[in-house]
Structures are given as C-alpha cells and as structure tokens.
Design a protein around this motif. Sequence first.
Motif, PDB file in Angstrom:
ATOM      1  N   TYR A  14      -9.301   7.006   2.565  1.00  0.00           N
ATOM      2  CA  TYR A  14      -9.012   5.877   3.616  1.00  0.00           C
ATOM      3  C   TYR A  14      -9.437   4.641   2.997  1.00  0.00           C
ATOM      4  CZ  TYR A  14      -8.371   9.515   7.273  1.00  0.00           C
ATOM      5  OH  TYR A  14      -7.853  10.307   7.988  1.00  0.00           O
ATOM      6  N   ASP A  15      -8.633   3.573   3.655  1.00  0.00           N
ATOM      7  CA  ASP A  15      -8.579   2.276   2.869  1.00  0.00           C
ATOM      8  C   ASP A  15      -9.314   1.192   3.609  1.00  0.00           C
ATOM      9  OD1 ASP A  15      -7.329   3.816   1.019  1.00  0.00           O
ATOM     10  OD2 ASP A  15      -5.375   2.589   1.221  1.00  0.00           O
ATOM     11  N   ASP A  16      -9.871   0.217   2.914  1.00  0.00           N
ATOM     12  CA  ASP A  16     -10.139  -0.995   3.214  1.00  0.00           C
ATOM     13  C   ASP A  16     -11.493  -1.337   3.854  1.00  0.00           C
ATOM     14  OD1 ASP A  16      -7.584  -1.676   2.626  1.00  0.00           O
ATOM     15  OD2 ASP A  16      -6.703  -1.818   4.875  1.00  0.00           O
ATOM     16  N   GLY A  17     -12.446  -0.256   3.872  1.00  0.00           N
ATOM     17  CA  GLY A  17     -13.769  -0.409   4.419  1.00  0.00           C
ATOM     18  C   GLY A  17     -13.979  -1.130   5.763  1.00  0.00           C
ATOM     19  N   VAL A  76     -12.779   1.892  -5.678  1.00  0.00           N
ATOM     20  CA  VAL A  76     -12.389   0.717  -5.672  1.00  0.00           C
ATOM     21  C   VAL A  76     -11.097   0.430  -4.921  1.00  0.00           C
ATOM     22  CG1 VAL A  76     -11.684  -1.074  -7.620  1.00  0.00           C
ATOM     23  CG2 VAL A  76     -13.718   0.595  -8.091  1.00  0.00           C
ATOM     24  N   HIS A  77     -11.181  -0.693  -4.359  1.00  0.00           N
ATOM     25  CA  HIS A  77      -9.764  -1.294  -3.731  1.00  0.00           C
ATOM     26  C   HIS A  77      -9.736  -2.768  -4.222  1.00  0.00           C
ATOM     27  CE1 HIS A  77      -6.342  -0.289  -1.239  1.00  0.00           C
ATOM     28  NE2 HIS A  77      -6.876  -1.142  -0.265  1.00  0.00           N
ATOM     29  N   THR A  78     -10.241  -3.174  -5.118  1.00  0.00           N
ATOM     30  CA  THR A  78     -10.382  -4.422  -5.675  1.00  0.00           C
ATOM     31  C   THR A  78     -11.257  -5.335  -4.761  1.00  0.00           C
ATOM     32  OG1 THR A  78      -8.383  -5.644  -4.522  1.00  0.00           O
ATOM     33  CG2 THR A  78      -7.968  -4.302  -6.613  1.00  0.00           C
ATOM     34  N   THR A  80     -10.627  -8.383  -3.467  1.00  0.00           N
ATOM     35  CA  THR A  80     -10.043  -9.100  -2.563  1.00  0.00           C
ATOM     36  C   THR A  80      -8.852  -8.788  -1.831  1.00  0.00           C
ATOM     37  OG1 THR A  80      -9.127 -10.789  -3.626  1.00  0.00           O
ATOM     38  CG2 THR A  80     -11.599 -11.114  -3.099  1.00  0.00           C
ATOM     39  N   HIS A  81      -8.521  -7.609  -2.305  1.00  0.00           N
ATOM     40  CA  HIS A  81      -7.174  -7.007  -1.800  1.00  0.00           C
ATOM     41  C   HIS A  81      -5.735  -7.823  -2.129  1.00  0.00           C
ATOM     42  CE1 HIS A  81      -4.582  -4.415   0.824  1.00  0.00           C
ATOM     43  NE2 HIS A  81      -5.666  -3.652   1.001  1.00  0.00           N
ATOM     44  N   PRO A  82      -5.607  -8.303  -3.226  1.00  0.00           N
ATOM     45  CA  PRO A  82      -4.458  -9.049  -3.703  1.00  0.00           C
ATOM     46  C   PRO A  82      -3.359  -8.044  -4.051  1.00  0.00           C
ATOM     47  CG  PRO A  82      -5.801  -9.112  -5.516  1.00  0.00           C
ATOM     48  CD  PRO A  82      -6.652  -8.372  -4.426  1.00  0.00           C
ATOM     49  N   GLY A 188      -4.836   7.290   4.951  1.00  0.00           N
ATOM     50  CA  GLY A 188      -4.655   6.473   5.914  1.00  0.00           C
ATOM     51  C   GLY A 188      -5.722   5.419   6.285  1.00  0.00           C
ATOM     52  N   HIS A 189      -5.583   4.774   7.443  1.00  0.00           N
ATOM     53  CA  HIS A 189      -6.417   3.733   7.635  1.00  0.00           C
ATOM     54  C   HIS A 189      -7.259   4.057   9.071  1.00  0.00           C
ATOM     55  CE1 HIS A 189      -3.526   1.485   5.266  1.00  0.00           C
ATOM     56  NE2 HIS A 189      -4.527   0.775   4.782  1.00  0.00           N
ATOM     57  N   SER A 190      -8.497   4.130   9.143  1.00  0.00           N
ATOM     58  CA  SER A 190      -9.198   4.432  10.295  1.00  0.00           C
ATOM     59  C   SER A 190      -8.845   3.422  11.666  1.00  0.00           C
ATOM     60  CB  SER A 190     -10.638   4.700  10.202  1.00  0.00           C
ATOM     61  OG  SER A 190     -11.367   3.450   9.759  1.00  0.00           O
TER      62      SER A 190
HETATM   63 ZN   LIG Z   1      -5.593  -1.727   1.571  1.00  0.00          ZN
END
Ligand SMILES: [Zn+2]
Length: 233
Positions: A14-17, A76-78, A80-82, A188-190
């Motif tokens: 799951y992405d983006d925290g 890790v998803h970087t 700042t998500h660029p 996915g994303h929650s």
């Molecule tokens: Zn993302």
Amino acid sequence: MWYPKYQKAITLSYDDGIYQDKRLVELLNRYGLKATFNINTGLCDPSHDFIIHGHTISHLSWNDMKTIYRGHEVAVHTLTHPHLTHLSDQEVLDEINRDINNIQNIFHIEPVGMVYPYGSYDDRIVNLIKETKLRYARTVESNHSTHLQEDLLRFRPTCHQHDPLIHHIVEDFLNNTSNHPQILYIWGHSYEGDVDHMWEDIEALFKKIAFQPGIYYGTNEDVLLPFSSIQIK
Ligand SMILES: [Zn+2]
C-alpha cells in the motif's frame, strides 16, 4: 525462507502513507495478513494534503506511523513523490536516500525496498537504485501472474486490489497445486476504501485470501528477497 515449506505466498503493498492506512492495518491484522507500506517521509504534514474526487487525503505523521505500521514492513516511496524520470541523477538519489534516512530515524530499521511514485521509471532510474541499499523496487504494471520474477528492481505486481479480474486471479492462485513457488502480490491505496467506497470489497478480498492452509503470509521483503540471489528457471 518460506519455500519449500510453503508452495505459495501472499503479500500486499500500500502506497503513500495515508490516514486510511490505520483502518486498513486493523483489517490486515484481523485476517492475519502482512503488507508493506511505501511512504513519502517529506510529505507528512497537513500542507501536503491532496484531494481525490472531493475527498481530502491526509498523510500520517511520523509519530502515528510508528505505531500504526507495527508488525508490517515500511519501504521507500521517495521523499516527495516526484516523477523520478523528470529529475537529474543527483535529485533522484536525494529523493531516495533522504527517504531511507528518515525511515531509519523513525522506525530504527533498514528499508530494503521501494515503489516508484506514479509507477514512473526507466533504465537510468533502475541503475541509480543499484547505487543505494535497496534490493527490490515495484512498478504498477500488473502482470496477472504469480510466477517468480528475475528482476526485482522492475518487479511487477500480480494485480491492483480493484482489478476487474482479481476474483479469477485469486481463485486460480488458491486452486493452484503446482510444485513451483507462487507469489500473489496485490497492491493499492487505502484511500480507495473511502474514495471508491471499496471497504466492503477490500474486506471480502482479505477474507477470501486469509487463513489458507499451506500459504505463507509475509511482507514484500519476507516474500521476495529469499529469491533475490537464486537463478529462476
Ligand atoms: Zn504513490
């Protein structure tokens, strides 16, 4: 190493925290599932909220993440998500290494994996990742496959949690009696629980894949890395 004790493994990503991860982790824990959460440690304050279909999506604070993700993997998803392909080599390495350093400071762990923001990567980005400590990197290109993959820096997930074919894919996986190791990898994303009104579907999926005899449930690291140095036929 889960194989050959287990023939099959299930892992989620799951992405983006984000804020909805709290509800998602409660569901994962209820069904004995393990996931990896891919976080942007440079976006953890209200000034980086974003809006999807009228829903305001907030990132979790560093402090909340520490408790919420207990028992799961953080990756890790970087920072700042660029779009990494738009950045210089040095900027790409900064985005990755600063996220690694923050994760080390927050969780006192060494992250080993990442997910490409927007799924955006190319050969240059993959070569830059080889200069970091990371050992796997996931794309967003579903392959509807549960076979082992040779290239963990271009890892392709089996499918998104709302893939129209997910029920067929899961059935095939559960019924598969092959002697080769099989990995079901769902991402996915929650926030999709709220934005797309999918919480019931997410829970139905978890219920379907949970507590199956002979299946290993692990984080991305647990499931993928044991095969990283093995030649796959
Ligand atoms: Zn993302």
